[in-house]
Design a protein around this motif. Structure first.
Motif, PDB file in Angstrom:
ATOM      1  N   ASN A 117      -2.480  -3.503   6.249  1.00  0.00           N
ATOM      2  CA  ASN A 117      -3.609  -2.882   5.555  1.00  0.00           C
ATOM      3  C   ASN A 117      -4.022  -3.649   4.305  1.00  0.00           C
ATOM      4  O   ASN A 117      -4.891  -3.194   3.558  1.00  0.00           O
ATOM      5  N   ASP A 118      -3.379  -4.788   4.075  1.00  0.00           N
ATOM      6  CA  ASP A 118      -3.643  -5.568   2.860  1.00  0.00           C
ATOM      7  C   ASP A 118      -3.509  -4.692   1.613  1.00  0.00           C
ATOM      8  O   ASP A 118      -4.307  -4.757   0.684  1.00  0.00           O
ATOM      9  N   LEU A 119      -2.468  -3.866   1.620  1.00  0.00           N
ATOM     10  CA  LEU A 119      -2.235  -2.931   0.516  1.00  0.00           C
ATOM     11  C   LEU A 119      -1.650  -3.671  -0.691  1.00  0.00           C
ATOM     12  O   LEU A 119      -0.673  -4.402  -0.556  1.00  0.00           O
ATOM     13  N   PRO A 120      -2.243  -3.513  -1.885  1.00  0.00           N
ATOM     14  CA  PRO A 120      -1.700  -4.198  -3.059  1.00  0.00           C
ATOM     15  C   PRO A 120      -0.299  -3.682  -3.404  1.00  0.00           C
ATOM     16  O   PRO A 120      -0.026  -2.483  -3.309  1.00  0.00           O
ATOM     17  N   TYR A 121       0.591  -4.588  -3.802  1.00  0.00           N
ATOM     18  CA  TYR A 121       1.924  -4.193  -4.254  1.00  0.00           C
ATOM     19  C   TYR A 121       2.520  -5.305  -5.092  1.00  0.00           C
ATOM     20  O   TYR A 121       2.062  -6.453  -5.047  1.00  0.00           O
ATOM     21  N   SER A 122       3.546  -4.983  -5.870  1.00  0.00           N
ATOM     22  CA  SER A 122       4.118  -5.968  -6.790  1.00  0.00           C
ATOM     23  C   SER A 122       5.636  -6.081  -6.704  1.00  0.00           C
ATOM     24  O   SER A 122       6.218  -6.914  -7.387  1.00  0.00           O
ATOM     25  N   MET A 123       6.282  -5.241  -5.870  1.00  0.00           N
ATOM     26  CA  MET A 123       7.734  -5.280  -5.744  1.00  0.00           C
ATOM     27  C   MET A 123       8.133  -5.117  -4.289  1.00  0.00           C
ATOM     28  O   MET A 123       7.360  -4.597  -3.477  1.00  0.00           O
ATOM     29  N   GLU A 124       9.363  -5.553  -3.967  1.00  0.00           N
ATOM     30  CA  GLU A 124       9.949  -5.371  -2.642  1.00  0.00           C
ATOM     31  C   GLU A 124      11.399  -4.922  -2.830  1.00  0.00           C
ATOM     32  O   GLU A 124      12.088  -5.427  -3.715  1.00  0.00           O
ATOM     33  N   ALA A 180      -4.344  -1.754  -9.157  1.00  0.00           N
ATOM     34  CA  ALA A 180      -3.419  -1.483  -8.050  1.00  0.00           C
ATOM     35  C   ALA A 180      -2.353  -2.558  -7.877  1.00  0.00           C
ATOM     36  O   ALA A 180      -1.271  -2.279  -7.347  1.00  0.00           O
ATOM     37  N   SER A 181      -2.629  -3.779  -8.323  1.00  0.00           N
ATOM     38  CA  SER A 181      -1.668  -4.874  -8.176  1.00  0.00           C
ATOM     39  C   SER A 181      -0.833  -5.095  -9.424  1.00  0.00           C
ATOM     40  O   SER A 181      -0.072  -6.070  -9.485  1.00  0.00           O
ATOM     41  N   ASN A 182      -0.963  -4.239 -10.414  1.00  0.00           N
ATOM     42  CA  ASN A 182      -0.206  -4.442 -11.648  1.00  0.00           C
ATOM     43  C   ASN A 182       1.288  -4.500 -11.375  1.00  0.00           C
ATOM     44  O   ASN A 182       1.814  -3.781 -10.522  1.00  0.00           O
ATOM     45  N   PRO A 183       2.012  -5.339 -12.107  1.00  0.00           N
ATOM     46  CA  PRO A 183       3.433  -5.568 -11.817  1.00  0.00           C
ATOM     47  C   PRO A 183       4.340  -4.423 -12.237  1.00  0.00           C
ATOM     48  O   PRO A 183       4.008  -3.627 -13.129  1.00  0.00           O
ATOM     49  N   LEU A 184       5.483  -4.346 -11.550  1.00  0.00           N
ATOM     50  CA  LEU A 184       6.574  -3.433 -11.907  1.00  0.00           C
ATOM     51  C   LEU A 184       6.155  -1.965 -11.837  1.00  0.00           C
ATOM     52  O   LEU A 184       6.595  -1.139 -12.635  1.00  0.00           O
ATOM     53  N   LYS A 185       5.342  -1.622 -10.852  1.00  0.00           N
ATOM     54  CA  LYS A 185       4.926  -0.234 -10.646  1.00  0.00           C
ATOM     55  C   LYS A 185       4.307  -0.100  -9.262  1.00  0.00           C
ATOM     56  O   LYS A 185       4.002  -1.089  -8.595  1.00  0.00           O
TER      57      LYS A 185
END
Length: 500
Positions: free
Chosen positions: A55-62, A34-39
């Protein structure tokens, strides 16, 4: 809803005189990616910069909208300090930025986004009540300044690894290349061409996106070095002729995802309800819009990311959050290693020639659009000293259609050594501590597959005086071999990650 497909990982390790054999098979499980970059899902920069991720939601971009006024002070004078601040802040969080410059933003004052020096002599139109004012996008002075700014931006930022994707923007409401419902006021194809040409000549490395398949100047959608973004995702994505995917088919660009990224934004009215247990019922309670099927939207468009602000700003129950995370995982790439085989190719008393064969495929809906390598490392497990590292480029062509390939790493290992091999993916475009985690059961968050320690003994095939040195110098190079098409079994395994 199924989140994980779990099967036992098996391996065979054999260390006998003159022979080293290891065979491990793995099974698809994308839950750790879920935390993989660029997606995946993307929040708005201004929110995460100032508020907690509730929600401490995984993310990799803004994503960040840039008012043209903030970065252009004259026809050939620029101030990029605000962009630099944003990029620094985002990179500190180990994330990439998605950027778009805009001139008019419905609901906001045009004075805050259109540079002061451009107002004199520029026709300003009044839109509907909810649109505000917007400039004449056919004004050549305005277009010339846009082109100058694009060239300057490309010179400064093309290839900047802190930027994941740059959306072309500038023209139309929100930079989305329309002035609906006032279509006659939008830029002509002549002026669209100038903007697109400037981007294509200025951004050769950073991936670009534009809003519509059918609004690409006087040239076809596939003529430009751009991807596309659907900013009404899950609402206007497929179905009628004017919708995003249908337009891509009409103009012959439905395969554009194979080389250029597809992204966008979930329709804002649907963000609070799209991943409820009954999305249609939940959405009907708050909007007249009816959501489309998420899986179908992702499969048809091959989307890599979607802006989705709601789950980063509003508390969610456990079930809705789990569905949201799984929906994010479905976007973009998903690299699956099905087997790692270690074989001895040749040996002498003083060393062994070891081949590590990694069978890997991309089970995701889209490739990884930046340079990517698969890597292997050998370490002496007693001293922890590095023996050898090797890398193989994973070409974009190897990431399509769920085909699997065998990547061979040939390594020279001295006899009588306790060795541990490890495998991982890497890219020069990763920022901070980002890792690309494999979609396998029990995947490590480090992104590394570490094999068991193996003791490499001596062998009797040659004695110590028999041309050992020349053999060591003859160790082969890395290579890639094509394997069979993975087929529908793994397709169903992937689709099982997310279900309503």
């Amino acid at each position: 809803m199924a989140i994980v497909i779990t099967l036992l990982t098996t391996f065979v390790l054999k260390t006998v005189l003159g022979t080293v054999v290891y065979n491990s098979t793995y099974h698809f499980d994308a839950s750790a990616t879920a935390s993989n970059p660029l997606k995946g899902f993307v929040p708005y920069y201004l929110w995460v910069q100032n508020q907690p991720n509730v929600n401490d939601l995984p993310y990799s971009m803004e994503n960040y909208y840039i008012p043209m006024k903030n970065i252009m002070t004259g026809t050939t004078s620029f101030d990029f300090s605000s962009i630099d601040t944003v990029l620094t802040n985002i990179a500190k969080r180990n994330h990439h930025a998605i950027l778009r410059v805009y001139i008019d933003f419905p609901g906001y004052n045009l004075r805050d986004s259109l540079p002061d020096f451009l107002w004199n002599g520029l026709t300003i139109y009044a839109g509907n009540a909810d649109q505000g004012f917007f400039p004449d996008y056919n004004n050549q002075t305005l277009i010339d300044c846009i082109v100058n700014l694009i060239h300057a931006l490309g010179k400064q930022y093309d290839g900047d690894k802190r930027i994941g994707f740059w959306q072309i923007g500038f023209l139309g409401h929100w930079g989305e290349w329309h002035t609906w419902p006032n279509g006659t006021y939008f830029a002509s194809t002549y002026h669209q061409d100038q903007v697109l040409s400037a981007f294509n000549s200025s951004f050769m490395t950073t991936k670009l996106q534009i809003r519509y398949f059918h609004v690409t100047g006087s040239h076809s959608a596939t003529s430009w070095n751009v991807g596309f973004h659907d900013d009404s995702f899950a609402q206007d994505t497929y179905g009628e002729d004017w919708m995003f995917y249908n337009q891509s088919v009409q103009v012959g660009a439905d395969q554009r995802w194979r080389s250029q990224p597809i992204g966008g934004e979930i329709r804002p009215e649907l963000m609070p309800c799209l991943f409820a247990s009954d999305a249609v019922t939940a959405c009907r309670a708050i909007t007249d819009l009816i959501p489309l099927n998420w899986t179908t939207c992702v499969e048809l468009t091959h989307s890599t990311f979607q802006w989705h602000a709601y789950p980063f700003m509003n508390p969610m129950n456990k079930s809705d959050l789990a569905r949201t995370i799984n929906a994010s995982i479905m976007l973009g790439y998903s690299f699956f290693v099905s087997q790692i085989l270690v074989n001895e190719i040749n040996c002498s008393v003083c060393s062994h020639f070891i081949r590590i064969s990694v069978t890997m495929s991309n089970i995701g809906v889209a490739p990884f659009y930046y340079p990517l390598t698969l890597n292997a490392k050998a370490v002496n497990s007693i001293t922890q000293s590095l023996i050898l590292t090797k890398s193989i480029t994973v070409p974009l062509a190897n990431q399509l259609d769920q085909n699997s390939y065998i990547y061979d790493f040939d390594m020279k290992i001295e006899a009588n050594t306790n060795v541990q091999f490890s495998i991982w993916l890497d890219s020069s475009y990763l920022v901070g501590n980002q890792k690309i985690v494999f979609a396998i059961s029990n995947a490590s968050s480090s992104g590394i597959i570490q094999l068991p320690v193996m003791f490499i003994r001596s062998c009797n095939s040659q004695n110590s005086t028999t041309n050992c040195t020349s053999y060591l110098h003859g160790v082969g190079s890395n290579g890639i071999r094509r394997t069979s098409y993975i087929g529908m079994v793994l397709i169903f395994m992937f689709l099982a990650i997310f279900a309503y």
